[in-house]
Enzyme design. Structure first.
Site, PDB file in Angstrom:
ATOM      1  N   ARG A 227       0.827  -1.212   0.000  1.00 14.12           N
ATOM      2  CA  ARG A 227       0.000   0.000   0.000  1.00 14.12           C
ATOM      3  C   ARG A 227       0.860   1.261   0.000  1.00 14.12           C
ATOM      4  NH1 ARG A 227      -0.850   4.739   2.780  1.00 14.12           N
ATOM      5  NH2 ARG A 227      -0.502   3.639   4.750  1.00 14.12           N
ATOM      6  N   ASP A 228       1.493   1.581   1.107  1.00 11.67           N
ATOM      7  CA  ASP A 228       2.275   2.811   1.217  1.00 11.67           C
ATOM      8  C   ASP A 228       3.486   2.771   0.288  1.00 11.67           C
ATOM      9  OD1 ASP A 228       2.757   5.335   2.184  1.00 11.67           O
ATOM     10  OD2 ASP A 228       3.728   4.687   4.029  1.00 11.67           O
TER      11      ASP A 228
ATOM     12  N   HIS B 292       6.071   4.707  12.600  1.00  9.10           N
ATOM     13  CA  HIS B 292       6.023   4.683  11.134  1.00  9.10           C
ATOM     14  C   HIS B 292       6.952   5.805  10.645  1.00  9.10           C
ATOM     15  CE1 HIS B 292       3.613   4.041   7.279  1.00  9.10           C
ATOM     16  NE2 HIS B 292       4.328   5.118   7.007  1.00  9.10           N
TER      17      HIS B 292
ATOM     18  N   HIS C 141       9.692   7.509   8.126  1.00  9.97           N
ATOM     19  CA  HIS C 141      10.256   7.549   6.774  1.00  9.97           C
ATOM     20  C   HIS C 141      11.731   7.928   6.842  1.00  9.97           C
ATOM     21  CE1 HIS C 141       6.445   7.604   4.081  1.00  9.97           C
ATOM     22  NE2 HIS C 141       6.212   6.934   5.200  1.00  9.97           N
TER      23      HIS C 141
ATOM     24  N   CYS D 249       8.614   9.929  -1.243  1.00  6.20           N
ATOM     25  CA  CYS D 249       8.082  10.986  -0.383  1.00  6.20           C
ATOM     26  C   CYS D 249       7.584  12.092  -1.306  1.00  6.20           C
ATOM     27  CB  CYS D 249       9.166  11.510   0.561  1.00  6.20           C
ATOM     28  SG  CYS D 249       8.560  12.789   1.671  1.00  6.20           S
TER      29      CYS D 249
ATOM     30  N   ASN E 101       9.665   5.238   2.781  1.00  7.82           N
ATOM     31  CA  ASN E 101       9.609   4.297   3.900  1.00  7.82           C
ATOM     32  C   ASN E 101      10.965   3.689   4.247  1.00  7.82           C
ATOM     33  OD1 ASN E 101       6.613   3.876   4.519  1.00  7.82           O
ATOM     34  ND2 ASN E 101       6.670   3.704   2.297  1.00  7.82           N
TER      35      ASN E 101
END
Length: 302
Positions: free
Chosen positions: A15-16, A208, A210, A241, A250
């Site tokens: 997903r991300d 979470h 980055h 990003c 990520n």
């Protein structure tokens, strides 16, 4: 110093990791194979899809087909991001095991992205939370921009705490604290977590982070010291990003796992299988593998 004995890795790459991938739409078959490979690595939580408008996130337009195509493994939770009731209904129909909602700690970020205040964004989730509860589906909450915002700059840790507390009180079983643009440093991470943990128990929080500025592993070490035991990560560092052109997004799951193994923390995850999966998806997408551990270990073709 109080490291957890076990850490749950929440895999974000389907997903991300893929939602911001530029160029042509990634075939559904590739997404399905990525999820299937990840589920063989010992991961217990995989965010498999996002039920959002394909107009805004084209790469996630096949979410229902992805969820229908995966080979579900016992003990693996296949989660989906659901920003509204329409998304939740689609996720329930697709048999998502759990869903997630999201807000931000920055008013500027929230207004720029969804044209409302933080309070209004949370209010919009009330029917989502209620419907999910009646359907017996757990809801995870994401708080974005916890250590910095691309529009307003610094973010007050107390504001992060307020939003996280509101999400907990709404019924989210876990709150994931997102350094969306990766500007955090270890001391900033500790101060943010110190504020949040006064309002939300540490065992209900996840990190979470980055890696835009190369600080994610250091920041994770800092919050692991404080007892964080859930970490969001993305194999091969998949994900860009969108607020910092050319920057990575990520933190790579392989790098996180290498850190955790070095600390003697159990995850139940197979590092070599993750490395193989990261190399496979990097080759498939013709992109650079963002994991330093994977690059150091070399490519192991299956």
């Amino acid at each position: 110093m109080s490291f957890p004995t076990t850490v749950r890795i929440f895999e974000m790459s389907p997903r991300d990791g893929l939602q911001n991938e530029p160029g042509e739409l990634i075939p559904t078959t590739v997404k399905v194979e990525l999820i299937n490979r990840l589920s063989q690595c010992g991961l217990t939580h995989i965010e498999a899809a996002s039920f959002v408008s394909p107009k805004w996130v084209p790469q996630m337009g096949d979410a229902s087909d992805v969820m229908a195509g995966i080979s579900r493994q016992p003990g693996v939770i296949y989660a989906a991001l659901t920003p509204n009731m329409k998304g939740l209904e689609a996720a329930i129909e697709a048999k998502a095991d759990e869903v997630a909602v999201f807000s931000a700690a920055s008013e500027a970020f929230t207004r720029k992205n969804i044209n409302c205040s933080i309070a209004e964004s949370l209010e919009r989730f009330a029917p989502v939370m209620e419907t999910a509860r009646h359907a017996g589906i757990r809801v995870r909450g994401y708080v974005s921009t916890v250590m910095g915002c691309p529009y307003q700059g610094e973010v007050d840790p107390q504001q992060v705490a307020r939003v996280a507390k509101a999400m907990l009180e709404m019924g989210c079983y876990e709150i994931s604290l997102g350094d969306t643009i990766g500007v955090g440093t270890p001391l900033k991470a500790k101060r943010m977590l110190e504020a949040v943990s006064k309002e939300v128990p540490i065992d209900r929080l996840a990190a979470h982070f980055h890696d835009t500025y190369g600080q994610a592993i250091a920041n994770l070490y800092a919050v692991l010291e404080e007892g964080i035991a859930v970490v969001d990560a993305s194999v091969a560092g998949l994900g860009g990003c969108p607020y910092a052109k050319g920057a990575s997004g990520n933190v790579a799951t392989e790098d996180v796992l290498y850190l955790l193994q070095g600390l003697g923390i159990e995850t139940g995850t197979d590092l070599q299988q993750l490395i193989n999966t990261g190399h496979w998806i990097s080759r498939t997408l013709s992109r650079h593998n963002g994991s330093k551990v994977a690059l150091a270990r070399g490519d192991c073709h299956e």
